[in-house]
Design a protein around this motif. Structure first.
Motif, mmCIF file in Angstrom:
data_model
loop_
_atom_site.group_PDB
_atom_site.id
_atom_site.type_symbol
_atom_site.label_atom_id
_atom_site.label_comp_id
_atom_site.label_asym_id
_atom_site.label_seq_id
_atom_site.Cartn_x
_atom_site.Cartn_y
_atom_site.Cartn_z
ATOM 1 N N VAL A 8 -3.320 -15.610 -2.734
ATOM 2 C CA VAL A 8 -2.459 -14.857 -3.775
ATOM 3 C C VAL A 8 -1.474 -13.938 -3.158
ATOM 4 O O VAL A 8 -0.381 -13.661 -3.771
ATOM 5 C CB VAL A 8 -3.797 -13.840 -4.546
ATOM 6 C CG1 VAL A 8 -3.169 -12.978 -5.342
ATOM 7 C CG2 VAL A 8 -4.773 -15.010 -4.974
ATOM 8 N N VAL A 9 -1.825 -13.291 -1.972
ATOM 9 C CA VAL A 9 -0.919 -12.345 -1.665
ATOM 10 C C VAL A 9 0.412 -13.155 -1.067
ATOM 11 O O VAL A 9 1.612 -12.785 -1.346
ATOM 12 C CB VAL A 9 -1.472 -11.468 -0.347
ATOM 13 C CG1 VAL A 9 -0.333 -10.853 0.183
ATOM 14 C CG2 VAL A 9 -2.659 -10.658 -0.989
ATOM 15 N N VAL A 50 -0.588 -5.706 -8.061
ATOM 16 C CA VAL A 50 -0.242 -5.464 -6.612
ATOM 17 C C VAL A 50 -1.130 -4.343 -6.276
ATOM 18 O O VAL A 50 -1.901 -4.107 -5.391
ATOM 19 C CB VAL A 50 1.063 -5.357 -6.197
ATOM 20 C CG1 VAL A 50 0.906 -5.207 -4.563
ATOM 21 C CG2 VAL A 50 1.622 -6.848 -6.562
ATOM 22 N N MET A 51 -0.721 -3.049 -6.800
ATOM 23 C CA MET A 51 -1.091 -1.691 -6.545
ATOM 24 C C MET A 51 -2.663 -1.580 -6.558
ATOM 25 O O MET A 51 -3.390 -1.052 -5.659
ATOM 26 C CB MET A 51 -0.540 -0.574 -7.190
ATOM 27 C CG MET A 51 1.045 -0.501 -7.023
ATOM 28 S SD MET A 51 1.284 -0.158 -5.527
ATOM 29 C CE MET A 51 3.221 -0.147 -5.641
ATOM 30 N N PRO A 52 -3.306 -2.092 -7.549
ATOM 31 C CA PRO A 52 -4.899 -1.705 -7.459
ATOM 32 C C PRO A 52 -5.675 -2.642 -6.697
ATOM 33 O O PRO A 52 -6.846 -2.340 -6.321
ATOM 34 C CB PRO A 52 -5.387 -2.401 -9.184
ATOM 35 C CG PRO A 52 -4.076 -2.015 -9.677
ATOM 36 C CD PRO A 52 -2.955 -2.670 -8.981
ATOM 37 N N GLY A 60 0.221 -4.491 1.757
ATOM 38 C CA GLY A 60 1.075 -3.022 1.607
ATOM 39 C C GLY A 60 2.456 -3.155 1.889
ATOM 40 O O GLY A 60 3.395 -2.349 1.055
ATOM 41 N N GLY A 61 3.088 -4.198 2.574
ATOM 42 C CA GLY A 61 4.501 -4.578 2.293
ATOM 43 C C GLY A 61 4.878 -4.779 0.932
ATOM 44 O O GLY A 61 6.393 -4.367 0.615
ATOM 45 N N VAL A 62 4.261 -5.729 0.370
ATOM 46 C CA VAL A 62 4.371 -5.831 -0.830
ATOM 47 C C VAL A 62 4.693 -4.758 -1.712
ATOM 48 O O VAL A 62 5.524 -4.605 -2.802
ATOM 49 C CB VAL A 62 3.462 -7.009 -1.604
ATOM 50 C CG1 VAL A 62 3.981 -7.448 -3.064
ATOM 51 C CG2 VAL A 62 3.976 -8.540 -0.844
#
Length: 372
Positions: free
Chosen positions: A198-199, A246-248, A280-282
């Motif tokens: 997913v990432v 992404v954030m959650p 974190g980079g995304v």
């Protein structure tokens, strides 16, 4: 009162009639359309038993698979479902002891990324994304398409539930089956492979969106551009959708890398730390996209304001040019008897010459000052 011998013929005829009625009712029931019920197998993408890093041969139902694993005392089950309803997933939930609240989330979808612990089971929600290709990103109405993957992680099983057309895990399963060392780490290795997949899709989507944003930025700052700010608002909306995916997920991924549950052994936590680093980079890139779009909106609005100011200056300049003949014609239109040069034969051409001279000088000055 009739005797028994006299009653027997009537009893036999009544019994015959009852049997004929039963057969007719059975035939009618057979001809009546049955209520359609979709079997669980229609929702099962794959169900496999893994032991010592290898997939056991054969086709398994969800109850046979877990029974085989618990009889062996080793290995685990990975069952994948695609958009099951509450009735179809209830059998799996009962067999694997899944919590009813988590099952409800898995059926209805539309959840935020999260990680929850229910007794001896972990429930994780991941939002999947896919970039919608467009020939011209400056006119696209949709950039990001979202879906969901839910995973139930137990001591000896993984149950995945997918929602969406682009969220297939077939490639993830194939890669794991080609890597027995990874599969020997147990069900947590499957959860890591799904999260990593997913990432990685986030990274691909972010890279494609960055290309789209470069095209939009070049269009915004190109000379003479008349880009509509609504298109940037569309992109900003799509970036916000990506941000909600992404954030959650940052918090749950951090928990898995720090030993949130004993279901994730120490050997697997290091893999989750790598996924957390990529995530974190995304997240940083998505935040940068949001700020860039805000800047582009401000730039477009500033260009629109400048164009409006230029238009107003041109309108004012032409109004000034028109006011000269209007004023002179208005003065001589008052029809007083004693007006200068009113009865002079050269008065009319002289007035026209004066109007033309004043307008020419005024037009030259306006052009010199950039108003025209």
């Amino acid at each position: 009162m009739p005797s028994l011998s006299q009653l027997r013929p009537s009893i036999r005829s009544a019994a015959g009639r009852n049997r004929r009625a039963d057969r007719a009712a059975a035939r009618a029931e057979a001809q009546r359309p049955a209520r359609l019920r979709v079997p669980l197998s229609a929702y099962v993408v794959d169900c496999a038993v893994y032991d010592d890093g290898e997939r056991l041969p054969g086709r398994w139902t969800h109850d046979e698979a877990i029974a085989e694993v618990r009889e062996r005392g080793t290995g685990f089950v990975w069952i994948g479902l695609h958009e099951p309803d509450a009735e179809q997933i209830s059998g799996v939930a009962q067999t694997y002891g899944l919590h009813e609240l988590a099952v409800e989330d898995a059926v209805h979808a539309h959840n935020r990324p999260k990680l929850e612990r229910y007794d001896e089971t972990l429930f994780m929600v991941l939002k999947t994304v896919r970039h919608v290709g467009n020939a011209d990103p400056t006119t696209a109405n949709e950039i990001v398409e979202t879906g969901e993957v839910m995973a139930f992680l137990g001591r000896d099983f993984v149950v995945t539930v997918r929602h969406g057309r682009h969220t297939g895990l077939r490639e993830v399963r194939r890669r794991l089956e080609d890597d027995p060392e990874q599969l020997r780490l147990g069900p947590a290795a499957v959860l890591h492979a799904i999260a990593d997949h997913v990432v990685d899709s986030y990274i691909d989507v972010v890279r494609q969106i960055e290309t789209d944003l470069d095209a939009v930025e070049a269009e915004v700052f190109s000379p003479g551009s008349t880009m509509n700010p609504e298109q940037i608002y569309v992109m900003k909306r799509e970036i916000l959708d990506l941000r909600r995916c992404v954030m959650p997920l940052v918090g749950p991924m951090r928990k898995l890398s720090e030993g949130y549950s004993a279901l994730v052994p120490h050997d697997v936590r290091s893999y989750f730390r790598d996924v957390d680093d990529h995530l974190g980079g995304v997240a940083e890139q998505v935040a940068g996209f949001n700020e860039l779009l805000t800047t582009l909106v401000d730039a477009v609005l500033a260009k629109i304001s400048m164009r409006q100011n230029n238009d107003m200056r041109k309108i004012t300049a032409y109004a000034g040019l028109i006011s000269v003949p209007t004023m002179i014609a208005g003065v001589y239109g008052m029809n007083f008897d004693y007006m200068p040069e009113l009865h002079w034969s050269f008065g009319y051409p002289m007035v026209l010459l004066i109007i033309a001279t004043i307008c020419t000088l005024l037009h030259r000055n306006l052009r010199r000052n950039g108003w025209l």
